[in-house]
Design a protein around this motif. Structure first.
Motif, short mmCIF file in Angstrom:
data_model
loop_
_atom_site.label_atom_id
_atom_site.label_comp_id
_atom_site.label_asym_id
_atom_site.label_seq_id
_atom_site.Cartn_x
_atom_site.Cartn_y
_atom_site.Cartn_z
N ILE A 1 7.19 9.44 8.14
CA ILE A 1 7.54 9.11 6.75
C ILE A 1 7.26 7.64 6.49
CG2 ILE A 1 9.49 8.79 5.17
CD1 ILE A 1 10.55 11.48 6.08
N GLN A 2 7.64 6.80 7.42
CA GLN A 2 7.35 5.37 7.29
C GLN A 2 5.86 5.14 7.11
OE1 GLN A 2 9.29 2.78 6.87
NE2 GLN A 2 11.07 4.16 6.91
N LEU A 3 5.08 5.85 7.90
CA LEU A 3 3.63 5.73 7.86
C LEU A 3 3.09 6.17 6.50
CD1 LEU A 3 1.88 4.85 10.31
CD2 LEU A 3 1.11 7.23 10.41
N LEU A 4 3.64 7.33 6.06
CA LEU A 4 3.23 7.88 4.77
C LEU A 4 3.49 6.87 3.66
CD1 LEU A 4 2.08 10.52 3.66
CD2 LEU A 4 4.42 11.27 3.20
N LYS A 5 4.69 6.27 3.75
CA LYS A 5 5.08 5.28 2.72
C LYS A 5 4.07 4.15 2.66
CE LYS A 5 9.99 5.45 1.75
NZ LYS A 5 11.28 4.79 1.95
N LEU A 6 3.57 3.75 3.79
CA LEU A 6 2.63 2.64 3.82
C LEU A 6 1.28 3.02 3.23
CD1 LEU A 6 3.31 0.91 7.26
CD2 LEU A 6 3.59 -0.06 4.96
N THR A 7 0.87 4.24 3.49
CA THR A 7 -0.45 4.64 3.02
C THR A 7 -0.45 5.09 1.56
OG1 THR A 7 0.01 6.78 3.98
CG2 THR A 7 -1.46 5.34 5.23
N LEU A 8 0.70 5.58 1.09
CA LEU A 8 0.78 5.99 -0.31
C LEU A 8 0.50 4.79 -1.22
CD1 LEU A 8 3.89 8.29 -0.89
CD2 LEU A 8 1.52 8.73 -1.58
N PRO A 9 -0.22 5.01 -2.33
CA PRO A 9 -0.38 3.91 -3.28
C PRO A 9 0.94 3.57 -3.95
CG PRO A 9 -1.26 5.94 -4.21
CD PRO A 9 -0.84 6.25 -2.81
N LYS A 10 0.96 2.42 -4.57
CA LYS A 10 2.18 1.99 -5.28
C LYS A 10 2.14 2.52 -6.71
CE LYS A 10 3.34 -0.70 -1.87
NZ LYS A 10 4.25 -0.06 -0.92
N PHE A 11 3.29 2.93 -7.18
CA PHE A 11 3.42 3.37 -8.58
C PHE A 11 4.24 2.35 -9.36
CE2 PHE A 11 2.48 7.17 -6.21
CZ PHE A 11 1.60 7.86 -7.03
N TYR A 12 3.72 2.01 -10.51
CA TYR A 12 4.46 1.05 -11.36
C TYR A 12 4.66 1.62 -12.76
CZ TYR A 12 3.51 -2.53 -7.89
OH TYR A 12 3.43 -3.25 -6.75
N LEU B 1 -7.56 -2.02 -15.64
CA LEU B 1 -8.51 -1.42 -14.71
C LEU B 1 -9.50 -2.42 -14.13
CD1 LEU B 1 -9.15 2.05 -16.37
CD2 LEU B 1 -8.02 1.59 -14.19
N LYS B 2 -9.53 -3.62 -14.71
CA LYS B 2 -10.40 -4.67 -14.18
C LYS B 2 -9.95 -5.11 -12.79
CE LYS B 2 -12.40 -6.83 -18.24
NZ LYS B 2 -11.92 -7.69 -19.32
N TYR B 3 -8.65 -4.96 -12.54
CA TYR B 3 -8.16 -5.33 -11.20
C TYR B 3 -8.67 -4.29 -10.20
CZ TYR B 3 -5.10 -8.52 -13.67
OH TYR B 3 -4.63 -9.52 -14.45
N PRO B 4 -9.30 -4.75 -9.14
CA PRO B 4 -9.92 -3.79 -8.21
C PRO B 4 -8.91 -2.87 -7.53
CG PRO B 4 -10.03 -6.05 -7.36
CD PRO B 4 -9.55 -6.14 -8.77
N TYR B 5 -7.67 -3.35 -7.35
CA TYR B 5 -6.69 -2.53 -6.64
C TYR B 5 -5.99 -1.53 -7.55
CZ TYR B 5 -4.19 -6.62 -8.36
OH TYR B 5 -3.73 -7.63 -9.14
N ILE B 6 -6.17 -1.66 -8.87
CA ILE B 6 -5.57 -0.67 -9.77
C ILE B 6 -6.54 0.50 -9.90
CG2 ILE B 6 -4.85 -0.21 -12.15
CD1 ILE B 6 -3.67 -2.96 -12.22
N THR B 7 -6.09 1.65 -9.52
CA THR B 7 -7.01 2.80 -9.49
C THR B 7 -6.81 3.73 -10.67
OG1 THR B 7 -5.43 3.93 -8.08
CG2 THR B 7 -7.29 2.81 -7.00
N LYS B 8 -5.61 3.72 -11.23
CA LYS B 8 -5.41 4.65 -12.34
C LYS B 8 -4.35 4.09 -13.29
CE LYS B 8 -4.72 9.58 -13.26
NZ LYS B 8 -5.60 9.52 -14.42
N VAL B 9 -4.62 4.28 -14.58
CA VAL B 9 -3.63 3.91 -15.60
C VAL B 9 -3.39 5.13 -16.47
CG1 VAL B 9 -3.13 2.44 -17.58
CG2 VAL B 9 -4.39 1.51 -15.62
N GLU B 10 -2.17 5.60 -16.45
CA GLU B 10 -1.85 6.78 -17.27
C GLU B 10 -1.15 6.30 -18.55
OE1 GLU B 10 -2.50 10.30 -17.07
OE2 GLU B 10 -1.83 9.80 -19.10
N THR B 11 -1.80 6.58 -19.69
CA THR B 11 -1.22 6.10 -20.96
C THR B 11 -0.52 7.20 -21.72
OG1 THR B 11 -3.29 6.56 -22.06
CG2 THR B 11 -2.97 4.30 -21.26
#
Ligand SMILES: Nc1ncnc2c1ncn2[C@@H]1O[C@H](COP(=O)(O)OP(=O)(O)O)[C@@H](O)[C@H]1O
Ligand SMILES: [Mg+2]
Lengths: 223, 270
Positions: free
Chosen positions: B88-99, B120-130
């Motif tokens: 679970i700890q491992l999973l937590k690390l690999t899961l992307p962050k949700f904001y 979306l210009k930020y390379p680490y942001i992969t998805k924006v749900e509006t």
């Protein structure tokens, strides 16, 4: 003697096509009593309109109370009118004002004090026998009564010149006499110049009067 | 009775102008309050490959009000069937962050697109749900409501102005006679028109008084505040100082303008 009115080559017209008064010459002495007669439609009312500046001369010169009326400025005309007492053929009372307020009008315009205004109006109402009607509105009065209100208004501010257009036209003999007495009184006691348009010059007028007749666009003295 | 008739037509016209004005103001306020409310309940969900500094992001995009990290625990709980604590700890690390991104305003669809692009210009942001479907519908509804009310208010205003111009001829006729007579006795323009201006100011005050009483009543009515409470907002129906001053100003200015029309249109008859 001073002239209160001097007309030289005076022409009056409502439109270019028709001249009502054509190159008339006459003058009126200050303090005189003048009758103007003429057939219906001959231009009597038109002449009076020119004397109080409502109709400007199209030709010649017209001086009233020292003011040249041809092309006169509004402010100067207002100044002259303040000192005139006019009885219009159609009365021209303000419908939404009481009789009393109507008679007050020239006093208000001339800036009289309230107390003087009131006592003057009371005395005039008595003179024209309308004391009991003072709170009524013009349309609640008969034509003859309205005419007497118009007369009272014309006398209110002791004008230097009274212009009366058929002031007894709607009145019985008794009321007519009342009006003649008032006009005569103003002329004799206050030396007011009086010009009256009438169809009927009363026989008993004791004043020394002048008589002008209007005919075919011309104004001539009758002697 | 006579003086009542003299006043009524202008007073009605003025009251209807003040009415359409104030209704328009109330609707505008209600919509703004509702938008604020929507903004409070609305948020974007942003998926990022790494944790980032909220402060920096907030400074860059000024429509943002707050950023809140969503804990992945609830997601993980659902998967929590025989996974070891270590995994679970491992999973937590690999899961992307949700904001969750809160906005200061309730954006228009265009503004929303702009914010999305910026993010979306930020390379680490992969998805924006509006949640743009729901958002757009709500926004369009709001706009429709505002437009309908605006058209209504403008129509009332136009009809009133037409009525006033029709009445103006009658007033002109009525006042012309008196002004004419006063002029024949030498009254200067200010004196000739004094009655007219006094009358129109009195009418303006009466119209203001009527509107003041009616809107004060609306403002204190529990029924009205309930209606707004039902959609979750509270609106100032009638600001007794600010709105009053505007009403009074409009009323007096309109009626003085009308009186001036009459005075300027006056000509002495022969
Ligand atoms: N306001 C006016 N506009 C045009 N013509 C007028 C006007 N007033 C009077 N007239 C004409 O001027 C002529 C003289 O009228 P008026 O002076 O009223 O006669 P009266 O001697 O009966 O008082 C008449 O032919 C009349 O039709
Ligand atoms: Mg006549």
């Amino acid at each position: 003697m001073d002239k209160v009115i001097i007309a030289e080559n005076l022409s009056l017209a409502y439109s270019k096509d028709e001249t009502i008064i054509n190159k008339a010459n006459f003058s009126i002495d200050s303090g005189s009593f003048v009758f103007i007669t003429g057939a219906s439609g001959s231009g009597k009312s038109t002449l009076l309109k020119s004397l109080y500046g409502a109709l400007k001369p199209v030709e010649g010169s017209l001086v009233v109370g020292g003011v040249e009326l041809r092309g006169v400025a509004n402010s100067k005309l207002n100044f002259l009118r303040k000192h005139l007492g006019i009885v219009f053929q159609d009365y021209k009372l303000v419908k939404e004002w009481t009789i009393e307020k109507n008679i007050m009008l020239p006093l208000i315009i001339n800036g009289y004090e309230k107390s003087i205004t009131q006592s003057q109006v009371d005395s005039l109402l008595k003179h024209v026998r309308l004391k009991h009607q003072s709170g009524k509105y013009p349309l609640e009065l008969s034509g003859g009564e309205q005419q007497r209100v118009a007369m009272a208004r014309a006398l209110a501010h002791n004008p230097i010149l009274i212009l009366a257009d058929e002031p007894t036209g709607n009145l019985d003999d008794y009321s007519s006499q009342l009006i003649w007495n008032l006009l005569e009184g103003a002329n004799e006691q206050l030396k007011t110049t009086v010009i009256v348009v009438t169809h009927h010059i009363p026989e008993a007028m004791k004043v020394e009067y002048k008589h002008y007749h209007i005919e075919f666009g011309d104004i001539h003295e009758v002697v | 009775m006579k003086s009542f008739k003299n006043h009524i037509s202008l007073v009605i016209a003025l009251v209807s102008i003040l009415f359409s004005l104030q209704i328009f103001t109330i609707v505008d306020r209600a919509i703004n309050a509702y938008k604020e409310n929507l903004a409070k309940n609305y948020s974007l969900v942003v998926v990022s490959q790494k944790t980032f500094q909220s402060k920096e992001m907030l400074n860059k995009i000024n429509q943002l009000a707050a950023i809140e990290e969503l804990s992945p625990d609830s997601v993980i709980k659902k998967l929590n069937t025989g996974i070891s604590k270590k995994n679970i700890q491992l999973l937590k690390l690999t899961l992307p962050k949700f904001y969750k991104f809160k906005l200061k305003i309730y954006p228009t669809p265009a503004e929303l697109q702009k914010i999305k692009k910026q993010l979306l210009k930020y390379p680490y942001i992969t998805k924006v749900e509006t949640f743009s479907n729901t958002h757009d519908t709500t926004y369009k509804l709001l706009l429709l409501f505002k437009n309908v009310i605006s058209v209504l208010a403008v129509s009332i205003l136009l009809v009133t102005i037409l009525l006033i111009f029709k009445e103006l001829r009658i007033w002109q006729f009525k006042h012309n006679e008196r002004m004419n007579i006063m002029g024949l006795f030498g009254a200067p323009t200010w004196l000739r028109s004094a009655v007219l201006f006094r009358l129109s100011i009195v009418d303006a005050l009466i119209a203001f008084g009527i509107s003041f009483v009616i809107f004060s009543y609306f403002a204190s009515s529990s029924w009205v505040s309930e209606q707004f409470a039902n959609i979750g907002i509270s609106v100032v129906v009638f600001d007794k100082i600010y709105d009053s001053l505007i009403m009074l100003g409009v009323s007096v200015i309109v009626s003085i303008l009308l009186a001036s029309f009459i005075v300027l249109g006056h000509k002495e008859e022969v």
